[in-house]
Structure formats: structure tokens, C-alpha cells
Design a protein around this motif. Sequence first.
Motif, short mmCIF file in Angstrom:
data_model
loop_
_atom_site.label_atom_id
_atom_site.label_comp_id
_atom_site.label_asym_id
_atom_site.label_seq_id
_atom_site.Cartn_x
_atom_site.Cartn_y
_atom_site.Cartn_z
N THR A 1 0.83 -1.20 0.00
CA THR A 1 0.00 0.00 0.00
C THR A 1 0.87 1.25 0.00
N VAL A 2 1.95 1.21 0.80
CA VAL A 2 2.90 2.32 0.87
C VAL A 2 4.27 1.78 0.52
N PRO A 3 4.99 2.34 -0.48
CA PRO A 3 6.33 1.86 -0.82
C PRO A 3 7.25 1.90 0.39
N GLU A 4 8.27 1.00 0.36
CA GLU A 4 9.17 0.89 1.48
C GLU A 4 9.87 2.20 1.81
N SER A 5 10.13 3.02 0.76
CA SER A 5 10.89 4.24 0.97
C SER A 5 10.07 5.33 1.66
N ILE A 6 8.76 5.12 1.78
CA ILE A 6 7.91 6.13 2.39
C ILE A 6 7.70 5.81 3.86
N GLY A 7 7.94 6.80 4.71
CA GLY A 7 7.75 6.57 6.13
C GLY A 7 6.32 6.78 6.56
N GLY A 8 5.65 7.78 5.99
CA GLY A 8 4.29 8.06 6.40
C GLY A 8 3.68 9.16 5.55
N PHE A 9 2.71 9.85 6.12
CA PHE A 9 2.01 10.91 5.39
C PHE A 9 1.94 12.14 6.29
N ILE A 10 1.85 13.31 5.64
CA ILE A 10 1.82 14.56 6.39
C ILE A 10 0.73 15.47 5.84
N ASN A 11 0.02 16.14 6.75
CA ASN A 11 -0.95 17.18 6.40
C ASN A 11 -0.46 18.49 7.00
N ILE A 12 -0.47 19.54 6.20
CA ILE A 12 -0.01 20.84 6.68
C ILE A 12 -1.06 21.89 6.33
N ASN A 13 -1.50 22.64 7.32
CA ASN A 13 -2.45 23.72 7.09
C ASN A 13 -1.96 24.96 7.83
N ALA A 14 -2.51 26.10 7.46
CA ALA A 14 -2.14 27.36 8.10
C ALA A 14 -3.36 28.23 8.23
N LYS A 15 -3.40 29.03 9.25
CA LYS A 15 -4.50 29.96 9.46
C LYS A 15 -3.94 31.37 9.56
N PRO A 16 -4.33 32.28 8.61
CA PRO A 16 -5.37 32.04 7.62
C PRO A 16 -4.92 31.21 6.42
N TRP A 17 -3.65 31.30 6.03
CA TRP A 17 -3.11 30.48 4.94
C TRP A 17 -1.60 30.68 4.94
N GLY A 18 -0.90 29.95 4.07
CA GLY A 18 0.55 30.11 4.00
C GLY A 18 1.16 29.29 2.89
N TYR A 19 2.44 29.56 2.63
CA TYR A 19 3.22 28.78 1.67
C TYR A 19 4.16 27.86 2.45
N VAL A 20 4.22 26.59 2.05
CA VAL A 20 5.03 25.59 2.75
C VAL A 20 6.27 25.26 1.92
N THR A 21 7.40 25.23 2.59
CA THR A 21 8.65 24.78 1.98
C THR A 21 9.29 23.73 2.87
N ILE A 22 9.62 22.59 2.28
CA ILE A 22 10.42 21.57 2.95
C ILE A 22 11.65 21.39 2.06
N PRO A 23 12.79 21.99 2.43
CA PRO A 23 13.97 21.98 1.56
C PRO A 23 14.31 20.58 1.05
#
Length: 494
Positions: free
Chosen positions: A402-424
Motif C-alpha cells: 500500500t505504501v512503498p518501502e521508501s515512504i515513512g508516512g504521510f503529512i498534512n499541513i495547514n495554516a490559518k489564515p493560509w501560508g506557503y510551505v517549503t520543505i527543503p
Amino acid sequence: MQLPYRFGNYLITRKLASGGMAEIFRAKFIGEDGFEKNVAIKRLLPEWSADQNFITMLIDEAKALVHLQHTNIVQIIELGKDQNTYFLSMELVEGLDLGRLFNNAIRNKIDLPLKFKLFIILQVLTALDFAHNSASSGNLLKIVHRDISPPNVLLSWNGEVKVADFGIAKGTHRTYHTVVAQAKGKYSYMSPEQARGEDVDHRTDIYAVGILLYELITSSRLFDGKTDLEVIEQVKNGNIPLGRLESIDNELRTIVLKSLAQDKQKRHQSANSLLTDLQTYAKKNDLLTSTFEFRDFLKINFLNEFSHDEEEQSISEQIYRKTKPLQNRKSFLPNIKFTSKHILYYSAAFLPLLLFILIPSSSNIIKTPKPKEPLALSAIDQPFEKDTNTQNTTDKIQPKKTVPESIGGFININAKPWGYVTIPGFIQKKETPINNLPIKKGKYLVKVYYEPTNQWLQDTIDIKENSKTNCLAIFDENPHFTCNSNNGIASKLR
């Protein structure tokens, strides 16, 4: 949640829409003695169902709608809770929204007469005039919608126009109060003061209606850029392309431009003021119409286009379809009456073939090779850099995961009121909300940027195997960033 889904007196049958905070479903309310009513159910997304801020926003929307009993406003039926998830039960509007009408008319070259454009705007203004002047116990609630946009203007097949989604409405009904320097709403339909993160009043809704009026008249977007940042800058500047308004007369052009004045002191000072100007113009130019005439126009030009959405069966029909005996189902075979002559003929024709099948020889035995199991998701299909050690992976049989071995998990990111997300090294300036993003296990720096106030929130999170992490950045007087995983608190920044 698998559909159909039953809870309490409701049966959810189809998903209609999804946003950063909640999902909208079509459902049936089931009462006593076979009573049924189609409704819309708005439920918080699972990842935010335990977040008190989002719960409060949904409750605030319910509180607003309680005071807004008006034919041009989508009505609330109930605020409830299914297990641990809050929901709103609301009036279901059978039809389409203004955005779909606008896009479909342009795509199919359907002429939308000016009288119907004005009719839509007049109905929206009627709803806003009621909302802006609504009161409780003699006290003005000061409700401001703050998100007047095409998806929130619903058009029923009966010719009704209804304003929806008071989820971010400002007013004294709210428990959760936003602060100055928070921009809420869709960027292309914000007022300049709203885009700058300043405090707003009812005149921000008038500006949004002016944008709708401009776009309907010119059949073009007013503020449109390649990025959200470009759109916000256009809105802040408030420059109106006057050339597109050359096809309309001076009186209507003056009304449109007044509603779009960058200085809110120079705009129409109330929804009723803009409504009166447009009504006077429509009456003078014989452009007044009715709900019935608009209904016929919608049905003739758009009903067939949007009627392929399958209508739900009644509850008894659903049960009947699931339990219907096999022998009662319609056969695809033709109804042929066989006689003895037919039997002798077909027996002689198929006897050699029957013997060939039943008496195998070494020459006609076909050995079917063992089917290969599906290949694992290749590195090129994953949202990560390609692994240089995966040559010849097509020659290896790997178990399906269901999830490839290289994937550790899943992430949800939200911001109030809103925002731009960067994960280098992973994602760059992606707008919230980000839902169910697969991510390798390990430590990551997560940065969230809020452009109107030039604020950054950041922290390092640790993604574990088979984990799900929910992150929320809040830009208020006390900006903070919190991430919760199913293994506990992943990180926290204040």
C-alpha cells in the motif's frame, strides 16, 4: 469513510466537494414513516476533526446561519456530531454554481443576456443586505461574508440564487476571532484592504460583488496571475482594465467602477445602495426579469450538461438492488425458442469441438505460465529523487504494498489564515492546505510563510515509519506552529 455511509438519521450518498477545512456531501435525511429529504452535509476533514480551532469555525458558521433565515441564503438544518466529527446539515441546492455557469457559457459559446447577469447580482446583493443588517436581541451582528466568489453563489434549476459558505464570515456571532493582518477568502475576489491584511467591514463584500459584476459583463477575469502572489499584488494595486468596459454604456460603467473603488470610502456604502443603482438601471433599460424566466434559461441551456450526475435511488430501491434475486435479472441473451430441429443441428456442429476439448493430447495442451505479481512502484513514479541503484527492477518480482518501502508516512499541513510551505529538498512554496502528502521517514525542516505580514514559522519534524503527522501554523498575535503525529507530539514551536 465508505459510501453510502449511514449515521443517525442521515445517509451520505455522494461527495460533492472538498476544501482545506471540510468536505461537502450529498445525503438523505430519513424520518419516520418513509419521510426522506435531500440535504447537504458539511463535515470537517478527518485530519482536522480534533482541532479546536476548526471545530470553533464550523460552530461559528452554524451560529451565523441561525440568524440568516432568508430565501437567498443557504439554510442550516442542524449542527451535529458523528462520533468525534462535527458536521452541518444544510439545504441542498439542486443546480450549479456561478463559476460553473460562467465557464460553461464561455466554453460552449452560450450568450448570457445582460438581464440575467444583473438578476444574479441583484439576488446576491439582497442576501448581503439582509446579512449585513441582521441582529440578535436588538444588537447588530455586523456579519461580513468575506468570501463572495463564484463557487459560493449557487443557482438552482428553479431559478433561485443563493449565497453559501459563511464559514469565514466576520461578526459578533463568532467565538473564534481573527485579528488584524489576517487575509481570508479567495485571492481573486478580495478587496484591496482584505489583501493587505487590514481590518474589513461590509464594504469588502461590496467590492467582491463588483468583481463578479465586472467579470459577468466582460466575460473575463479581473485579477488573474500565474501565481497567487501575482494575484494578491494586482488586488492590492486595484488597477481596473477600463478597456474591457467600453462595450457598455456610461451609466452601467459608472456603477461598476464605483463598486470597485480602491478607497472603500468612495465605494457604495451599503449593499442596498449598489442594489438600488442596479435596479434603477435595469428598470430604465427594460432589463428586469423574473425567477421563472431565469429558471427556463438555465434549464434550456445548462440542465442537460450537468444532469449526468446520477440521482440517488430511494432507500427501498437501494435495498432492492442489493438483494434482487439472480434469476430475476435481465439476461443479455436473446429470447430464442429451441425446437428438436435446432438441437440436432447445433449438436452436430459443436460435437467435434466438444470432443477436442474433452480428450486432450500432448499437442493441444496449453500450459499457462504463472502470472507475475504486480511490480512495486518504481522510483520514477514516486515524488522523490530517483534511486541510482534501481536498474533492472523490472526483472524482480516484489510484493504489492500500500505504501512503498521508501515512504515513512504521510503529512498534512495547514495554516490559518493560509501560508506557503517549503520543505527543503522536497517541496518548494506549496500553498496550504497540503493533504496526505507521502514522505520518507527521517527529519525535515518545515517552513511556513505568510506573505501579507512577511512572517515565517519553522521547525524540524521527525517522520516515523507508518506515521501520519498533522501540522498547523497559526499566524496571529501569538504565532505558533504545532505538529501532532499518531505517535504523539512531533514538534512544537511558539
